[in-house]
Design an enzyme around this catalytic site. Structure first.
Site, PDB file in Angstrom:
ATOM      1  N   ARG A  21       0.838  -1.201   0.000  1.00 51.06           N
ATOM      2  CA  ARG A  21       0.000   0.000   0.000  1.00 51.06           C
ATOM      3  C   ARG A  21       0.876   1.255   0.000  1.00 51.06           C
ATOM      4  NH1 ARG A  21      -3.560  -1.645   5.180  1.00 51.06           N
ATOM      5  NH2 ARG A  21      -1.553  -2.632   5.683  1.00 51.06           N
ATOM      6  N   LYS A  42       1.972   1.652   7.480  1.00 47.10           N
ATOM      7  CA  LYS A  42       2.354   0.798   8.603  1.00 47.10           C
ATOM      8  C   LYS A  42       3.375   1.510   9.492  1.00 47.10           C
ATOM      9  CE  LYS A  42       1.125  -2.747   9.386  1.00 47.10           C
ATOM     10  NZ  LYS A  42      -0.024  -3.090  10.256  1.00 47.10           N
ATOM     11  N   TYR A 101      -0.608   3.862  11.017  1.00 39.29           N
ATOM     12  CA  TYR A 101      -0.983   2.813  11.966  1.00 39.29           C
ATOM     13  C   TYR A 101       0.246   2.493  12.821  1.00 39.29           C
ATOM     14  CZ  TYR A 101      -5.237   1.717   9.267  1.00 39.29           C
ATOM     15  OH  TYR A 101      -6.452   1.779   8.638  1.00 39.29           O
ATOM     16  N   HIS A 124      -0.167   0.685  16.405  1.00 35.94           N
ATOM     17  CA  HIS A 124      -0.428  -0.502  17.236  1.00 35.94           C
ATOM     18  C   HIS A 124       0.666  -0.667  18.293  1.00 35.94           C
ATOM     19  CE1 HIS A 124      -3.672  -1.665  14.536  1.00 35.94           C
ATOM     20  NE2 HIS A 124      -2.855  -1.513  13.513  1.00 35.94           N
ATOM     21  N   GLU A 154      -5.305   4.109  14.301  1.00 41.19           N
ATOM     22  CA  GLU A 154      -6.226   3.164  14.936  1.00 41.19           C
ATOM     23  C   GLU A 154      -6.886   3.680  16.199  1.00 41.19           C
ATOM     24  OE1 GLU A 154      -2.163   2.116  16.674  1.00 41.19           O
ATOM     25  OE2 GLU A 154      -2.956   2.700  14.702  1.00 41.19           O
ATOM     26  N   ASP A 214      -2.225  -7.566  14.873  1.00 39.37           N
ATOM     27  CA  ASP A 214      -1.576  -6.256  15.031  1.00 39.37           C
ATOM     28  C   ASP A 214      -1.603  -5.761  16.468  1.00 39.37           C
ATOM     29  OD1 ASP A 214      -0.455  -5.479  12.643  1.00 39.37           O
ATOM     30  OD2 ASP A 214      -2.306  -4.669  11.832  1.00 39.37           O
TER      31      ASP A 214
END
Length: 367
Positions: A15, A75, A94, A96, A118, A270
């Site tokens: 992505r 990411k 993101y 996490h 998130e 994740d």
């Protein structure tokens, strides 16, 4: 503002954080976007597309990080990117954090401003930046689970939809959130028998209203989980506690109660995973087997369908990127509480309780 879009380098992550359309929109507000060469190729966007939209193409990630006030990614940064992050630089992606002490400490040490997709949420707890990827992951969970049920891949050899005269496969979904409902929808569409467990009766009532009769709901408890794992072929872990580590709903001991070849797909990987035996895998090596149970625990499932995923993600992230760019992170996070809830680490300080709870035994002070 100077905005950087580096190429994603996590294993098989295809992505990209901004489309050419997003670059064009930012350029209309006089922001300058620096995009690493070939960053969008795997998602179907060429360097020429970005150049035409107004981006400046940069040869390396180092060059992108060096130029940018804000980095927009998909990411979390990996180890090779840690040294590139500058003090006070805004990183919007993101993260996490609750599943990685190493990442948490690295971002604290960088003194950057870390805003996590998130945990951006509205007053009702809706997670607008997590939802589209949860939709993709929920649907993919069934697609992948159906494949790994095949015997050559050590699955039970079950066709989820069955055939005339043969009963369909049985799918157990743990969690009736976005992932769980999308997984149930896909499994039901294939003709499988689906059971969804959740502790939220409001969600179960909703599922009961919108799903066909071969999707059944039950209240989630250890007793019910132990009962259903014995006769279900595919089990989807779809539990989310925003910003926090996922609970272990299936223990190592419970694997012995399952039939050999049962497939576990942990979409919560994740956030640490909701199976005790979960460990992150990649699209290159997506599965492992413990006690004859197939585990699929790919940490970036939507990365396998980057064209769909990139468009779905940037549809929801671009408005927030614009707010951050137009106002600066402090004013934007103050003016828009939903964006403010995305703040996880600010200049070395953890500012979200879920991360502190996840590492309550760990010293989170950077000296």
């Amino acid at each position: 503002m100077k905005i950087g879009v580096p190429k994603e380098i996590k294993n098989n992550e295809s992505r990209v954080a901004l489309t050419p359309a997003g670059v064009f929109e930012l350029a209309t507000y006089r922001h300058q976007v620096y995009v690493q060469e070939s960053a969008g190729e795997s998602s179907g966007f060429s360097d020429e597309d970005y150049r035409d939209a107004g981006a400046v193409l940069m040869p390396t990630a180092e060059a992108v990080y060096a130029m940018a006030d804000m980095i927009v990614k998909v990411k979390e940064p990996v180890a090779s990117e840690y040294p590139l992050i500058k003090r006070n630089q805004v990183i919007f992606t993101y993260f996490h954090f609750a599943s990685s002490e190493v990442l948490t400490k690295a971002m604290m040490a960088s003194k950057a401003v870390c805003i996590a997709y998130e945990t951006v949420s509205d007053d009702d707890g809706f997670l607008p930046l997590l939802t589209p990827m949860s939709e993709v992951a929920g649907r993919m969970a069934i697609q992948q689970g159906a494949k790994y049920l095949e015997k050559p891949i050590k699955g039970r050899g079950v066709l989820l939809g069955g055939v005339p005269g043969v009963p369909p496969g049985r799918v157990l979904v743990l969690g009736a959130g976005v992932v769980g409902i999308q997984a149930a929808k896909m499994a039901a569409g294939l003709g499988a028998h689906v059971t969804i467990l959740d502790i939220n009766m409001k969600r179960l009532r909703y599922v009961n209203d919108v799903m066909p009769p071969h999707v059944v709901t039950e209240f989630s408890s250890v007793y019910n989980i132990k009962k259903h794992i014995k006769d279900h072929d595919l089990i989807i872990g779809a539990v989310l506690i925003p910003g926090a580590k996922a609970p272990n709903l299936i223990t190592r001991e419970m694997l012995k109660e399952m039939r050999p070849g049962t497939v576990l797909v942990d979409v919560a990987v994740d956030q640490g995973g909701c199976f005790e035996t979960t460990r992150p895998t990649t699209h290159e090596e997506p599965t492992f087997i413990i006690d004859d149970i197939v585990h699929y625990c790919v940490a970036n499932m939507p990365g396998a369908v980057p064209y769909t995923s990139t468009l779905a993600l940037t549809n929801v992230t671009l408005p927030y990127v614009l707010k951050l760019a137009n106002l600066g992170w402090e004013e934007a996070c103050s003016k828009y509480p939903d964006l403010g809830r995305g703040l996880n680490i600010v200049k070395g300080e953890v500012v979200i309780e879920e991360i502190k709870k996840a590492f309550k035994e760990v010293d989170l002070v950077v000296r």
